[in-house]
Write a protein that holds these residues in place. Structure first.
Motif, short mmCIF file in Angstrom:
data_model
loop_
_atom_site.label_atom_id
_atom_site.label_comp_id
_atom_site.label_asym_id
_atom_site.label_seq_id
_atom_site.Cartn_x
_atom_site.Cartn_y
_atom_site.Cartn_z
N MET B 1 0.81 -1.25 0.02
CA MET B 1 -0.07 0.01 -0.10
C MET B 1 1.05 1.46 0.10
SD MET B 1 -2.39 1.51 3.10
CE MET B 1 -0.97 1.12 4.14
N THR B 2 0.55 2.19 -1.05
CA THR B 2 1.19 3.34 -0.87
C THR B 2 0.24 4.35 -0.20
OG1 THR B 2 2.30 2.91 -3.01
CG2 THR B 2 2.62 5.16 -2.23
N PRO B 3 0.64 5.00 0.89
CA PRO B 3 -0.27 5.84 1.40
C PRO B 3 -0.19 7.39 0.71
CG PRO B 3 1.89 5.89 2.63
CD PRO B 3 1.99 4.70 1.43
N ASP B 4 -1.30 7.98 0.75
CA ASP B 4 -1.36 9.16 0.07
C ASP B 4 -0.74 10.40 0.95
OD1 ASP B 4 -2.89 9.83 2.29
OD2 ASP B 4 -4.84 9.79 1.24
N PHE B 5 -0.58 11.66 0.36
CA PHE B 5 0.41 12.59 0.85
C PHE B 5 -0.27 13.18 2.43
CE2 PHE B 5 1.58 17.07 1.62
CZ PHE B 5 2.93 16.91 1.69
N PRO B 6 -1.58 13.41 2.41
CA PRO B 6 -2.02 13.73 3.70
C PRO B 6 -1.67 12.60 4.86
CG PRO B 6 -3.77 14.02 2.21
CD PRO B 6 -2.79 13.16 1.34
N SER B 7 -1.57 11.26 4.41
CA SER B 7 -1.33 10.29 5.42
C SER B 7 0.18 10.43 5.87
CB SER B 7 -1.51 8.86 4.98
OG SER B 7 -3.11 8.72 4.62
N ILE B 8 1.07 10.44 4.68
CA ILE B 8 2.36 10.77 4.92
C ILE B 8 2.54 11.87 6.01
CG2 ILE B 8 4.66 11.28 3.79
CD1 ILE B 8 3.98 8.66 3.22
N ALA B 9 2.15 12.97 5.56
CA ALA B 9 2.29 14.18 6.20
C ALA B 9 1.94 14.10 7.55
CB ALA B 9 1.53 15.47 5.60
N ALA B 10 0.73 13.47 8.06
CA ALA B 10 0.07 13.31 9.45
C ALA B 10 0.89 12.32 10.27
CB ALA B 10 -1.28 12.99 9.47
N LEU B 11 1.21 11.26 9.44
CA LEU B 11 1.74 9.98 10.24
C LEU B 11 3.29 10.00 10.38
CD1 LEU B 11 -0.52 7.24 8.95
CD2 LEU B 11 -0.50 8.41 11.34
N ARG B 12 4.04 10.33 9.18
CA ARG B 12 5.48 10.30 8.93
C ARG B 12 6.29 11.53 9.42
NH1 ARG B 12 8.66 6.32 6.05
NH2 ARG B 12 9.07 5.96 8.14
N LEU B 13 5.48 12.75 9.11
CA LEU B 13 6.11 14.00 9.41
C LEU B 13 5.65 14.64 10.72
CD1 LEU B 13 6.34 15.39 5.69
CD2 LEU B 13 8.08 14.68 7.20
N GLY B 14 4.32 14.35 10.99
CA GLY B 14 3.65 15.13 12.17
C GLY B 14 3.36 14.10 13.43
N TYR B 15 2.57 14.30 14.25
CA TYR B 15 2.12 13.35 15.31
C TYR B 15 0.81 12.66 15.16
CZ TYR B 15 5.78 15.38 18.34
OH TYR B 15 7.22 15.81 18.75
N GLY B 16 0.37 12.54 13.70
CA GLY B 16 -0.50 11.81 13.67
C GLY B 16 -1.81 12.33 13.46
N PHE B 17 -2.90 11.75 12.99
CA PHE B 17 -4.16 12.17 12.89
C PHE B 17 -4.80 12.76 14.17
CE2 PHE B 17 -3.78 9.29 9.41
CZ PHE B 17 -4.01 9.88 8.13
N ALA B 18 -5.74 13.71 14.00
CA ALA B 18 -6.54 14.27 14.94
C ALA B 18 -7.83 14.62 14.62
CB ALA B 18 -5.83 15.49 15.73
N PRO B 19 -9.12 14.24 15.12
CA PRO B 19 -10.35 14.45 14.81
C PRO B 19 -10.79 15.88 14.72
CG PRO B 19 -10.58 13.79 17.14
CD PRO B 19 -9.24 13.58 16.66
N HIS B 20 -9.98 16.59 15.48
CA HIS B 20 -10.08 18.24 15.28
C HIS B 20 -9.41 19.05 14.40
CE1 HIS B 20 -7.37 17.29 18.62
NE2 HIS B 20 -6.51 18.47 18.02
N PRO B 315 10.00 11.24 -1.79
CA PRO B 315 9.38 9.99 -2.18
C PRO B 315 9.92 8.59 -1.21
CG PRO B 315 10.97 10.29 -3.92
CD PRO B 315 11.01 11.54 -3.06
N ALA B 316 11.09 8.80 -0.64
CA ALA B 316 11.42 7.83 0.44
C ALA B 316 10.49 7.77 1.46
CB ALA B 316 13.08 8.06 0.94
N LEU B 317 9.87 8.48 1.89
CA LEU B 317 8.96 8.77 3.09
C LEU B 317 7.82 7.50 2.77
CD1 LEU B 317 8.51 12.44 3.87
CD2 LEU B 317 9.80 10.74 5.38
N ALA B 318 7.38 7.63 1.52
CA ALA B 318 6.27 6.61 1.36
C ALA B 318 6.87 5.15 1.10
CB ALA B 318 5.46 7.19 0.01
N ALA B 319 8.00 5.40 0.55
CA ALA B 319 8.76 3.81 0.37
C ALA B 319 9.04 3.12 1.59
CB ALA B 319 9.80 4.14 -0.45
N THR B 320 9.46 3.87 2.62
CA THR B 320 9.55 3.34 4.07
C THR B 320 8.55 3.21 5.07
OG1 THR B 320 10.53 5.38 4.39
CG2 THR B 320 12.15 3.76 3.65
N PHE B 321 7.49 3.45 4.71
CA PHE B 321 6.21 3.55 5.60
C PHE B 321 6.36 2.64 6.64
CE2 PHE B 321 1.37 3.51 6.24
CZ PHE B 321 1.30 4.70 6.97
N ARG B 322 6.00 2.96 7.79
CA ARG B 322 5.87 2.07 8.88
C ARG B 322 7.33 1.49 9.12
NH1 ARG B 322 -0.09 1.10 8.62
NH2 ARG B 322 -0.46 3.17 9.78
#
Lengths: 393, 454
Positions: B1-20, B315-322
């Protein structure tokens, strides 16, 4: 560039993946490095050795201290006509009488003069001198001992507690667990997490270890521990439960020795914890106590003089406690340097007359047969072991 | 699975998703979070020094019996509450940031320049270090961050520069009985940890010469003067073949000059490029990412805004997800974010609650706030963080804390999507609906590999 550390960690993981329960499955049949056991208790905050074991026979003492360390007159227990045991270690008197309790006095690590807890503890746990570059000061001396032990396995050494123990960190794989750590899952949650972790070796194995360790805890006994020494009792109980299995080396720490003010209360509480830990080990180890050596050591001693707030400040020379059925007890070891004018270190602290590492070195030589050259060259690099003080039976 | 940019941004670059907070949709939103994080918080050197003075004077007054024991205790307790507040404010900013990349960088650079607090006033000083030496330079030049770090009181105290004196300085010659002299600690760590890296070609002589150049730097809580020429070693010093200091030069300006040169050294570019790639992408970092970051560093003279932008878009961020394990602090923030806990809620917590929800659990997970083991900072490898007792602490948090923070708890099936977007594995998606209770369903999401990796 792949670092050595990365390779080490990866190799460990690969080995773990080979079996579902990498150490439990072989535990029963594993050959272990002998029957002797070593427990190291790190006393964080600098125990006042002159108060724990009071040199009341030295006429200089009363000139330095008036409210503290007054010997048998102040309630301490006479040991040998010269030293007296602090009253809050009084529960250990039967061990002294049975020859299972000893002390080494006027000892120190090579650490001098800055008198920082942080650096002092690091040096105590690293087991090195002051002269090594920082990258060689990583890792602890118990781990270097472990690397030298034939038949050593992960469960041979245990670091107990929530904090990372530098003294056991290093190349050799040792186990670690905190008595307060719990893996309390419903059967269904356990099943679901097993599925969720299934394809990830790191999580799968950590969870398996956690479940195996957590499941073998003497739960009722530890839950029952209450009062000011509850934590010490828990640490000792857990350590003993491991040592009764295949573990031969255990390390944990007790904090709260920094008695700058109101020393009587501060050290009283801490000595009570140390005493409880020793008695718990003795009881919980049962027959294995006979083959056990406990070393309780601290980063440095405290000032020979009392300060203006009924306490003492950071010093140099101090004392180490040794207990266990393997110890030749009933003796305060060491050359006493004296407390008269000109006999103190920097006119301030008890003068150290021996490196604390020499006692630990002779202990491991006696317990595990470690070669003297290896102790002086690798485990405690730069140490001069000196003559055998004969601390073991 | 290749995550989309918002997922990369939230999970790999940030502190994850938030409902708010909506996940950042593009690179501009990600980089805006760095600008936001560059704004300092409230901690200052002055306030930390005042706290230290207050504590020292209260202790003196107590010893002189001028104040009662409980007066002293009140002062100490107040300081302890402010120590907790340093954590609370850091957490609050990470919770409220729409995209956590800026706050993640605060964490990364504060760890690159590790300091360790030894007592409550020093926690305030460590807070000041982040606000004065790290945040203002997140979008600036690494050389400026390096200079700010190397001259900040927290670093001077932590690495003993405040007790390092030129052996031939006037200050030392006037006090022969004190046997003052050089301390190489800061000089060595600047070369080994902060710039070139231990594998680079520098010598013991470079360490010593840099340490001599740094003499004169000082800190005293009652004296704002940061450089005392009378304590500086006279004469020029040669670091990596370049001469600094000497007659007619300005001590502080020469320290800034050597920092500027070290900051743009190719070894520094490679060393820190690898650290960034290892922290954000994978324990064994992709060579292409390391080289692209290093090339940007070399080409821009260590312009952090451009280095960070290359990282965020790579692009390496998506390639090394998790491939990374979330460190305990990341785990805590990500868990609180996914549960919808806000900064306001965290700032309103009583000290006992801060200990229960954050400080204590971080310790059980192996990452006591502000207390890295040494100047080399927190370990980076997943195997350092996922151990039997620390994984147990994460699972325990996942089981116990959410119901104390959120009422009612979310439906676990919804929570799976809130916490992980569309990135949950099939195994987790299968397991969550089979939980026996809401509480356990939420816990399984938070304890999962999907959630504990990024």
């Amino acid at each position: 560039m792949i670092t050595r550390r990365f390779l080490l960690k990866s190799a460990t993981l690969a080995a773990c993946s080979a079996a579902a329960h990498p150490w439990l499955s072989t535990m029963t049949f594993a050959s272990v490095p002998g029957d002797n056991r070593l427990v190291v208790i790190v006393l964080r905050g600098a125990m006042d050795g002159m108060d724990a074991v009071q040199p009341y026979g030295d006429k200089g003492l009363r000139a330095l201290r008036t409210g503290l360390s007054v010997g048998p007159q102040g309630g301490a227990h006479d040991l040998d006509g010269f030293f007296a045991l602090h009253q809050d270690l009084g529960d250990l008197l039967p061990l002294w009488q049975a020859g299972e309790l000893a002390f080494a006095h006027a000892i120190a690590t090579p650490y001098r003069d800055k008198r920082s807890h942080f650096d002092g503890q690091d040096l105590l746990e690293a087991g090195t001198g002051n002269d090594l570059p920082i990258d060689q000061q990583k890792g602890g001396w118990l781990n270097r001992l472990l690397q030298d032990m034939p038949n050593a396995r992960a469960e041979t050494a245990y670091s107990v507690g929530t904090e990372e123990m530098l003294i056991l960190s290093g190349k050799a794989h040792a186990l670690s667990w905190a008595p307060d750590a719990r893996l309390s899952l419903s059967p269904q949650a356990r099943l679901l997490l097993t599925d969720v972790y299934h394809d990830d070796a790191l999580f799968r194995e950590a969870a398996a270890d956690a479940e195996a360790i957590g499941g073998s805890l003497p739960e009722d006994r530890m839950m029952g521990a209450k009062g000011p020494s509850a934590d010490a009792v828990k640490l000792a109980t857990f350590a003993a439960s491991r040592l009764n299995g295949d573990t031969r080396i255990a390390a944990f720490s007790l904090a709260g020795w920094d008695s700058h003010a109101r020393q009587q209360q501060v050290i009283g509480r801490s000595l009570g914890q140390l005493s409880a830990a020793i008695l718990t080990l003795r009881e919980a180890l049962g027959a294995n106590w006979a083959r056990t050596t406990v070393l309780a050591m601290t980063e440095f001693g405290r000032t020979a003089r009392e300060n203006g707030s009924a306490g003492t400040d950071h010093g140099t020379g101090g004392a180490m406690l040794m207990a266990g059925g393997a110890v030749r007890g009933g003796t305060v070891y060491g050359d006493w340097p004296g407390l008269a004018e000109g006999q103190l270190y920097q006119d301030r602290d008890l003068m150290p007359t021996r490196d604390v590492r020499a006692y630990a070195g002779w202990a491991m030589r006696g317990l595990f047969g470690t070669e003297a050259g290896h102790i002086e060259g690798t485990i405690f690099p730069g140490l001069d072991l000196g003559p055998d003080p004969g601390i073991l039976r | 699975m290749t995550p989309d940019f918002p997922s990369i941004a939230a999970l790999r670059l940030g502190y994850g998703f938030a409902p708010h907070a909506a996940a950042p949709g593009d690179l501009a939103a990600v980089m805006a979070s760095v600008t936001e994080a560059a704004r300092p918080d409230q901690w200052t050197t002055q306030a930390a020094a005042d706290a230290q003075i207050q504590l020292a004077e209260s202790r003196k007054a107590l010893n002189a019996k001028e104040i009662a024991q409980e007066d002293y205790r009140r002062v100490a307790q107040g300081l302890n509450a402010r120590r907790l507040e340093v954590l609370q404010r850091r957490v609050a900013r990470a919770l409220d940031a729409p995209c956590g990349f800026g706050e993640r960088l605060v964490q990364f650079w504060s760890d690159h320049f590790t300091t360790v607090a030894q007592n409550p006033p020093q926690y305030l000083m460590a807070g000041a270090f982040v606000d004065e030496a790290i945040r203002p330079h997140l979008n600036g030049r690494f050389g400026d961050m390096l200079f700010a770090s190397s001259t900040h009181p927290m670093m001077l105290v932590y690495l003993n520069q405040n007790t390092s004196f030129g052996p031939n300085s006037r200050y030392v010659k006037a006090r022969p009985e004190k046997r003052l002299g050089l301390n190489e600690n800061l000089g060595r760590e600047i070369l080994e940890l902060h710039t070139l890296g231990v594998g680079a070609e520098y010598t013991q002589t470079d360490v010593r010469e840099l340490a001599e150049l740094l003499t004169g730097l000082s800190f005293n809580i009652r004296d704002p003067q940061r450089f005392r020429v009378q304590a500086a070693e006279p004469g020029a010093d040669t670091v990596l073949g370049t001469s600094y200091g000497g007659p007619g030069t300005d001590g502080m300006a020469e320290i800034a000059r050597v920092m500027g040169d070290l900051a743009v050294h190719p070894a520094t570019a490679s060393h820190i490029a690898r650290k960034l790639a290892q922290h954000f992408a994978a324990d064994d970092p992709p060579p292409a990412l390391v080289e692209d970051l290093a090339a940007t560093w070399r080409g821009t003279g260590g312009d952090l805004a451009q280095v960070h932008a290359v990282l965020a878009a790579h692009p390496a961020l998506a390639a090394t997800f998790r491939q990374k394990a979330r460190q305990p602090f990341d785990f805590l923030i990500a868990a609180l974010r996914s549960l919808g806990v806000t900064g306001e809620q965290v700032l309103a917590m009583e000290p006992s609650r801060v200990n229960q929800v954050m400080w204590g659990p971080l310790t059980l997970m192996g990452q006591t706030f502000g207390r890295a083991r040494g100047p080399d900072g927190w370990p980076e490898l997943a195997a350092d963080w996922i151990t039997p007792q620390t994984l147990s602490a994460r699972i325990a948090w996942a089981l116990r804390q959410p119901e104390r923070l959120v009422d009612p708890l979310p439906d676990p099936r919804d929570f799976l999507v809130t916490a992980l977007g569309g990135t949950a594995s099939e195994a987790l998606a299968t397991a969550v609906p089979r939980a026996e209770s809401v509480r356990e369903g939420v816990a399984i999401v938070l304890a999962s590999t999907d959630f504990n990796r990024r």
